[in-house]
Write an enzyme that holds these catalytic residues in place. Structure first.
Site, PDB file in Angstrom:
ATOM      1  N   HIS A  96       0.853  -1.191   0.000  1.00 55.00           N
ATOM      2  CA  HIS A  96       0.000   0.000   0.000  1.00 55.00           C
ATOM      3  C   HIS A  96       0.893   1.247   0.000  1.00 55.00           C
ATOM      4  O   HIS A  96       1.968   1.245   0.591  1.00 55.00           O
ATOM      5  CB  HIS A  96      -0.914  -0.008   1.223  1.00 55.00           C
ATOM      6  N   GLU A 168      -4.216   1.966  -7.069  1.00 50.43           N
ATOM      7  CA  GLU A 168      -4.576   3.011  -6.119  1.00 50.43           C
ATOM      8  C   GLU A 168      -3.657   4.210  -6.310  1.00 50.43           C
ATOM      9  O   GLU A 168      -2.582   4.281  -5.698  1.00 50.43           O
ATOM     10  CB  GLU A 168      -4.421   2.490  -4.686  1.00 50.43           C
TER      11      GLU A 168
END
Ligand code: PGA
Length: 273
Positions: A96, A168
């Site tokens: 992430h 993302e």
């Protein structure tokens, strides 16, 4: 073709055990629309509690938000892939942008973790995405393609079907983020599929998701207007009602796909190199 529309959330660093159990209890009673694959990534401390609060045959896939690549050893504060699997995870989030930015994760550590996840029988959910400056310079696809290639560098062609990638964009995530428009997402999702397929002799990833400021207002557009197989949600799904509303949106998209009325987009996973 991905088997279903993936809708899930990472709780990031939120929720006590009591809060986690309460959320899971509500989620356990929630209907999951046909064609939707829900997933939930609690903090490590709550994995077992959430597993135990969900019914034995719950369709919800549980995931960890991170784990170390080594099987065990002197890595104070870390948790191994085997340990999160033992706690009930079948997915593990890797790379992430918050971990890349705040905890020094690199393409190299991401690829080690992907390898370790597969070795532990877990599905790696690898996050990729360009920072704002790269988007502003006009070529996000190349940046993301390099991240995907690096993440898959220790993965054999016949294992690529076990890997999920979430696109993302860094500038779309969190309080200061701006949700990406479907037109901004679609070409990057296509590029992710192409890169994976090329490194895997034409085989497809298990799923490609979009994440970053997803909410009920933009979710359907992001699903119908891109070839993403699902959505990876933060804040908007931190309440069970929030997740429930997004599962409904996923269900609407899944039924549109079944009816063949999604404009040719949707779960495909079948684009060639
Ligand atoms: P957000 O988080 O939905 O709160 O922007 C998304 C993510 O970090 O995956």
């Amino acid at each position: 073709m991905a088997e279903s529309v993936w809708i899930g959330t990472s709780w990031k660093m939120t929720k006590t055990l009591g809060e986690a159990r309460e959320y899971a209890r509500v989620l356990a009673r929630m209907p999951v629309p046909p064609g939707v694959q829900p997933f939930l990534m609690p903090p490590h401390t709550a994995l077992v509690a959430v597993r135990d609060a969900l019914p034995h045959r719950s369709p919800v896939l549980l995931g960890a938000q991170n784990a170390h690549w080594a099987p065990e050893g002197a890595f104070t504060g870390e948790i191994s892939m085997r340990m999160v699997a033992d706690a009930g995870a079948s997915l593990v989030e890797i790379g992430h942008s918050e971990r890349r930015r705040l905890f020094a994760e690199t393409d190299e550590t991401v690829s080690r973790k992907v390898r370790a996840a597969l070795d532990a029988g877990l599905t790696p959910l690898v996050c990729v995405g360009e920072p704002a400056a790269v988007r502003a310079a006009g070529a996000p696809e190349g940046f993301v393609a390099d991240q995907v290639a690096a993440a898959l560098s220790r993965v054999a062609g016949d294992e690529v079907g076990r890997v999920v990638v979430a696109y993302e964009p860094v500038w779309a995530i969190g309080e200061a983020g701006r949700p990406a428009e479907p037109e901004e997402v679609a070409p990057v999702v296509e590029r992710i599929r192409r890169v994976a397929s090329r490194t895997a002799g034409g085989r497809s990833l298990r799923a490609v998701l979009y994440g970053g400021s997803v909410d009920t207002g933009n979710a359907l557009g992001l699903l119908a207007g891109t070839a993403a197989d699902g959505l990876f949600v933060g804040r908007a799904a931190w309440t069970p009602a929030g997740l429930g509303a997004l599962l409904e949106v996923g269900g609407t998209h899944a039924s549109a796909l079944r009816a063949g009325s999604a404009g040719g987009h949707g779960p495909s996973g079948s684009s060639g190199p």
